[in-house]
Design a protein around this motif. Sequence first.
Motif, mmCIF file in Angstrom:
data_model
loop_
_atom_site.group_PDB
_atom_site.id
_atom_site.type_symbol
_atom_site.label_atom_id
_atom_site.label_comp_id
_atom_site.label_asym_id
_atom_site.label_seq_id
_atom_site.Cartn_x
_atom_site.Cartn_y
_atom_site.Cartn_z
ATOM 1 N N LEU A 1 37.994 30.877 33.822
ATOM 2 C CA LEU A 1 37.650 32.286 33.944
ATOM 3 C C LEU A 1 37.564 32.928 32.560
ATOM 4 O O LEU A 1 38.468 32.784 31.738
ATOM 5 C CB LEU A 1 38.690 33.013 34.795
ATOM 6 C CG LEU A 1 38.373 34.473 35.122
ATOM 7 C CD1 LEU A 1 37.070 34.576 35.916
ATOM 8 C CD2 LEU A 1 39.520 35.104 35.897
ATOM 9 N N SER B 1 32.465 34.260 35.321
ATOM 10 C CA SER B 1 32.920 35.502 35.932
ATOM 11 C C SER B 1 33.766 35.294 37.188
ATOM 12 O O SER B 1 34.448 36.221 37.619
ATOM 13 C CB SER B 1 31.723 36.392 36.262
ATOM 14 O OG SER B 1 30.788 35.673 37.042
ATOM 15 N N SER B 2 33.711 34.124 37.784
ATOM 16 C CA SER B 2 34.558 33.777 38.935
ATOM 17 C C SER B 2 35.011 32.339 38.750
ATOM 18 O O SER B 2 34.213 31.487 38.358
ATOM 19 C CB SER B 2 33.810 33.885 40.259
ATOM 20 O OG SER B 2 33.494 35.212 40.556
ATOM 21 N N PHE B 3 36.273 32.097 39.041
ATOM 22 C CA PHE B 3 36.781 30.735 38.903
ATOM 23 C C PHE B 3 37.996 30.572 39.802
ATOM 24 O O PHE B 3 39.019 31.215 39.597
ATOM 25 C CB PHE B 3 37.177 30.450 37.452
ATOM 26 C CG PHE B 3 37.518 29.012 37.186
ATOM 27 C CD1 PHE B 3 36.565 28.149 36.690
ATOM 28 C CD2 PHE B 3 38.785 28.521 37.436
ATOM 29 C CE1 PHE B 3 36.869 26.816 36.438
ATOM 30 C CE2 PHE B 3 39.111 27.197 37.187
ATOM 31 C CZ PHE B 3 38.145 26.342 36.689
ATOM 32 N N GLU B 4 37.850 29.764 40.811
ATOM 33 C CA GLU B 4 38.963 29.358 41.665
ATOM 34 C C GLU B 4 38.868 27.843 41.782
ATOM 35 O O GLU B 4 37.926 27.317 42.381
ATOM 36 C CB GLU B 4 38.878 30.015 43.041
ATOM 37 C CG GLU B 4 40.056 29.701 43.930
ATOM 38 C CD GLU B 4 39.949 30.335 45.302
ATOM 39 O OE1 GLU B 4 40.668 29.847 46.200
ATOM 40 O OE2 GLU B 4 39.156 31.262 45.497
ATOM 41 N N THR C 1 35.426 27.927 43.887
ATOM 42 C CA THR C 1 34.359 28.847 43.476
ATOM 43 C C THR C 1 34.240 28.863 41.961
ATOM 44 O O THR C 1 35.245 28.915 41.256
ATOM 45 C CB THR C 1 34.658 30.291 43.950
ATOM 46 O OG1 THR C 1 34.732 30.304 45.370
ATOM 47 C CG2 THR C 1 33.585 31.264 43.497
ATOM 48 N N ALA D 1 31.401 30.798 39.054
ATOM 49 C CA ALA D 1 30.188 31.584 38.827
ATOM 50 C C ALA D 1 30.112 31.952 37.355
ATOM 51 O O ALA D 1 31.131 32.114 36.695
ATOM 52 C CB ALA D 1 30.194 32.846 39.677
ATOM 53 N N TRP D 2 28.870 32.068 36.855
ATOM 54 C CA TRP D 2 28.666 32.514 35.490
ATOM 55 C C TRP D 2 27.402 33.336 35.423
ATOM 56 O O TRP D 2 26.560 33.306 36.319
ATOM 57 C CB TRP D 2 28.626 31.343 34.511
ATOM 58 C CG TRP D 2 27.584 30.305 34.788
ATOM 59 C CD1 TRP D 2 26.262 30.340 34.445
ATOM 60 C CD2 TRP D 2 27.779 29.063 35.472
ATOM 61 N NE1 TRP D 2 25.628 29.202 34.864
ATOM 62 C CE2 TRP D 2 26.535 28.400 35.500
ATOM 63 C CE3 TRP D 2 28.878 28.451 36.057
ATOM 64 C CZ2 TRP D 2 26.362 27.150 36.093
ATOM 65 C CZ3 TRP D 2 28.707 27.219 36.647
ATOM 66 C CH2 TRP D 2 27.463 26.577 36.667
ATOM 67 N N ARG E 1 26.281 31.019 41.127
ATOM 68 C CA ARG E 1 27.558 30.967 41.825
ATOM 69 C C ARG E 1 27.566 29.767 42.770
ATOM 70 O O ARG E 1 26.595 29.529 43.487
ATOM 71 C CB ARG E 1 27.795 32.250 42.614
ATOM 72 C CG ARG E 1 29.111 32.271 43.346
ATOM 73 C CD ARG E 1 29.307 33.562 44.131
ATOM 74 N NE ARG E 1 30.526 33.496 44.877
ATOM 75 C CZ ARG E 1 31.665 34.067 44.512
ATOM 76 N NH1 ARG E 1 31.725 34.766 43.397
ATOM 77 N NH2 ARG E 1 32.735 33.950 45.262
ATOM 78 N N ASP F 1 30.026 28.063 45.736
ATOM 79 C CA ASP F 1 31.178 28.160 46.626
ATOM 80 C C ASP F 1 31.272 26.839 47.387
ATOM 81 O O ASP F 1 30.335 26.475 48.106
ATOM 82 C CB ASP F 1 31.023 29.326 47.601
ATOM 83 C CG ASP F 1 31.057 30.662 46.888
ATOM 84 O OD1 ASP F 1 32.079 30.946 46.238
ATOM 85 O OD2 ASP F 1 30.064 31.409 46.978
#
Length: 96
Positions: free
Chosen positions: A52, A73-76, A80, A82-83, A92, A94
């Motif tokens: 992230l 911008s999202s990181f799990e 998930t 996303a950049w 993104r 998922d």
Amino acid sequence: MPSNERLIEVTKVIAASPEAIFDVLANPAMHPVIDGSGAVVAPRSNPARLSLGATFTMDMSMKASYRTTNVVSSFEENRTIAWHHKAGFIWRYDLE
């Protein structure tokens, strides 16, 4: 959705574990392999694994050569990632 926005969504079933898929997505060096457009040419000096807030730069080619710098911008982990870059495009993924 305003007419100036585009959303492209694709669902694929891949015979691999979420961990294996996520390892590819989180590794900028692998992005030319997963890019369906052929525009991603090569990674620049990047982290070995995204996280992230990480930034990474790619050499690109689409009628002309250029470079993009992206921000995660999202990181799990294993779920998930996303950049985006300054033009506002978001990639993104998922995993289920």
